[in-house]
Every structure is written in C-alpha cells, then in structure tokens.
Design an enzyme around this catalytic site. Sequence first.
Site, PDB file in Angstrom:
ATOM      1  N   LYS A 101       0.867  -1.184   0.000  1.00 21.04           N
ATOM      2  CA  LYS A 101       0.000   0.000   0.000  1.00 21.04           C
ATOM      3  C   LYS A 101       0.895   1.223   0.000  1.00 21.04           C
ATOM      4  CE  LYS A 101      -1.722   2.876   2.875  1.00 21.04           C
ATOM      5  NZ  LYS A 101      -1.800   4.114   2.047  1.00 21.04           N
ATOM      6  N   GLY A 148      -4.879   4.823   4.777  1.00 19.86           N
ATOM      7  CA  GLY A 148      -4.437   4.034   5.910  1.00 19.86           C
ATOM      8  C   GLY A 148      -5.579   3.442   6.719  1.00 19.86           C
ATOM      9  N   PRO A 149      -6.596   4.266   7.078  1.00 19.77           N
ATOM     10  CA  PRO A 149      -7.684   3.726   7.893  1.00 19.77           C
ATOM     11  C   PRO A 149      -8.469   2.593   7.239  1.00 19.77           C
ATOM     12  CG  PRO A 149      -7.650   6.119   8.021  1.00 19.77           C
ATOM     13  CD  PRO A 149      -6.670   5.732   6.947  1.00 19.77           C
ATOM     14  N   VAL A 186      -7.384   0.651   3.795  1.00 20.04           N
ATOM     15  CA  VAL A 186      -6.507  -0.373   3.226  1.00 20.04           C
ATOM     16  C   VAL A 186      -5.399  -0.764   4.196  1.00 20.04           C
ATOM     17  CG1 VAL A 186      -4.856  -0.864   1.366  1.00 20.04           C
ATOM     18  CG2 VAL A 186      -7.036   0.253   0.850  1.00 20.04           C
ATOM     19  N   GLY A 187      -4.791   0.227   4.858  1.00 19.25           N
ATOM     20  CA  GLY A 187      -3.728  -0.077   5.802  1.00 19.25           C
ATOM     21  C   GLY A 187      -4.215  -0.969   6.929  1.00 19.25           C
ATOM     22  N   CYS A 234      12.869  11.430   7.716  1.00 23.57           N
ATOM     23  CA  CYS A 234      12.715  10.935   9.089  1.00 23.57           C
ATOM     24  C   CYS A 234      14.020  11.005   9.871  1.00 23.57           C
ATOM     25  CB  CYS A 234      12.176   9.512   9.085  1.00 23.57           C
ATOM     26  SG  CYS A 234      13.163   8.337   8.144  1.00 23.57           S
TER      27      CYS A 234
END
Length: 477
Positions: free
Chosen positions: A176, A209-210, A212-213, A285
């Site tokens: 994803k 994300g909410p 498929v993740g 990051c």
Amino acid sequence: MNSNREPSFPAPAHWIDGRAIPFDGPVIEVVNPATGAVIATVPEGTAGDVDRAVVAATAAFPAWAATDPAERAAVMRSIAAGLKARSEEIAVAISTEMGAPISLARWGQAAMPIMSTEAIASVESDFPWSEEIANSLILREPIGVVAAITPWNFPLQQVVTKVVPALLAGNTVVLKPSELAPLSARIFAEVAAEAGLPAGVFNVVHGTGPVVGEALAGHPAIDMVSLTGSTSAGKRVAAVASGTVKRVALELGGKSAAVILPDADLKDAVTRGLASAWTNSGQVCGAYTRMLVPAELHDQVVDLLREAAGEYTTGDPTDENTRLGPLASEAQRTRVAAYIERGVADGATLVVGGPGRPVGLPTGAYVKPTIFANVEPDSVIAQEEIFGPVLAVIPYTDDDHAVWIANSTIYGLNGAVFGETEHALAIAKRMRTGQVDINGGQFNPLAPFGGYKQSGNGREYGRFGLEEFLETKAIQR
C-alpha cells in the site's frame, strides 16, 4: 522543463496478480503541491481489494519460496536495471506528486532506489541461508505474505527497502503506497513484471491508511506487516496486527541530533548539519533537526548558519536551480507553519525564515525554511517531529549535557557528531539512536537502518534488512 505542463499518468488501477486491474469506483486525487493541480487519480481501495491481492499473493507464495535464492537475486538485479532505464520518468513523477526539486528527485528519489536494490541483491551470495550449529541444522525461510505500507517523502526508496528484501527472502508482497505519492509504485510493478517476477508475487492496492492499511494489518492471511510512517501510525498498525500475532517491523519518526563538539570543524559541521535538516524540504525521518552546540560557540555557529542558509533557493521544483520545493501537501504546509509559529510564541530566537509564505510564492505548499536559535531542550520544537525545513539550535555546557539533550526525546532514529574522531566516537556510543554519522560519514546501503525507542523496531538495508523477512528454523539430528 515548463512548470505549466503536467506529465500524464495511467488511469487508476490496482496491480494484482501480475497486471493492472481497471477501477471504476471512487478515486483519490493526486495533487501537485507546487501548483495545486490534480495530476492523476488512484483507486480508493477497499478491504475487498485487499482480499483479492492477498489471495493472489498466497497462491504465488509456494512456488516463489521454492525458487533458488540466486534466481531471486537475479530478478532483483533485473529490477534495478529496469528502474535505471526509467529513472528520468521516475524522477519527474515523484517531483510532480510530492514536490521534490527535480535535481534532488534524480539522485535521491530515482538513483538511490537503484543503488539500494543492487546492494540488497548482492547480499544473497554469502548470506547464511542454512548453517550447522552442533547437532542442529539452522534454516532461514520466508515468512509468507508480507504487507508493506510506505510513506510519501521518499516513495520509491521506501518501497525498495521493504519490497526487495522481502522478495529476495522468498516472500510475496502486497504494497500500500501513500495515497499522496503513489505513482512510482505503478512503475515499480511494471518493471518487476518485465524483470520476470511471477504473477501474484508483488501486488499493489491503493487507498487510505484507515481502510486499506488497517485491512492489511489485521488480515489473517498476512504473515508480516512492515510500515514506514509516523509514530502514531506505527502504534495503530501494531495494535491492529496484534490480533493475529503477526510480525511487525516499524520505521517511524525521528528528532535527530547533530552534536557539534568544541574541537569540530565548525563550517563543515554547520554546512552538513543544515543540509540534513533542510534536504527534501525537511521531510526526512532521519534529518538532523536539532543542532547541539557548545554554549560558548553558539553565536558563531548561528552566524555560519545564517550564511549557509543563503545558498538555499526555494521555488518551482521543475527549476534545475531550486534546492527547496514545496512541502508534499497543503495539509503538511499547515502543520509545519503551526510549528514555526509555536517556536516564535515560545521565545526561541528566529535566525532566518519564520511564519508566512516565502516571498514570491503566494500559492503552493511552501513554507519559509527556518532556523531557530537559543532553543530550550524541552520546548515543543525541540521535542516533536516537525517534518519540514525547521532547524533548532540548542546550546549545551559539556559532553554529559550534550548527550542528555540528544537522548531527551521519545525518538532514537538517527544522529551525528562532529569533532575530533575519537572524541566524536565516544559521544556516538552514548547516543540512544539506531545510527550515528561521524564527521559526515558516507551512507552505507549495507549497514542497518532503524530506530530505538518510539522511532520503531527492526532494521532495513543489507543482510539486516533481509533477516527481518525470514523465519529461523532449527532441525536437531
């Protein structure tokens, strides 16, 4: 390049079982953050789409797992060659979807994934796929079906650092990609198929994300999930994945410190430190977002930073001379702008930048690249990940104080020390972080990368990254 011309991209589709699957449902718009123009759409995937991809990956697993590792490595090298052949297309796609200046996109977004793929493939030949310990035969075997969830800041590089070692290990994968920067995932899928990767071994499901993740993290037929993203996203994935006790590898946020020692080459340290803090508009990051300096050298360092900042041009990412483009989205611009305002409100000394938009850039997801000095170690801008071009300069009194400040956040992803080599090494060993660069130590794609504390767990790159995607079996005889 003409900034008024948007490149064209394929119609929305998932990639399942070796081919693009046309999609006629709801879509997610992909927006150029420099112009606000919609450049493409991708499917707004569902749990049903995840199921179809997992079925394909499950069916493909036995044959791919049984393939000789040398053959799998040869496919990975062919993928690297395919990415190289399409490198300019990749650079343009990523620059357009998330705003990286085209010069950065060529080496950081397109060339690095090629180098990383080649490096990972090179590990196969001397990796201990099996070994004998006393009367035990130790085997390293693929885990099964791996879910990879990747971010928008280095979209293809993050795909490669998960997918390539997972495939080399003999796993099948469902990816994803970020819905903000999904376009290079399609290119990777096409390249992988042309390189000889069997159908179903690599699949792509687009979406949020909410939906498929979470479907991937909780799916009972997914054996491992590997995520790079925010610490909050990592916590959620770990919680959802715990229901099936699957392996979870997390590469999360950071608030990395660059410690400048009194015996450092100040100009070199400042130049390298600022480059890390502002590269990719600070959306890295592992960026050195805190610069720790001896209190007696603080003002001198600030003067050097002010001078170095003048070398950075902010503007149109299609311009070859631009060093800082927009942030990846308007939402990200709003978030970073709020942190800049918070730094001012909390009394940090504004050196360059500050609130508001850069001069001449009234539209687009731009912020002023910003440096704050005399920052308190426990302030918001010194503790929280901003993910924008914002550097906090923090004075310290002695080595112990510097180490305490460096270790004082919830993160532990990256770091740097500048100074006499042995002195710097002594400080580096005391830093609670997954990696530390000394005096600009060169990136090594075979060395492990990953975090301590809430920067995550597990490691990527080289044999360490390969081991993340393997089970270990002992056979006594």
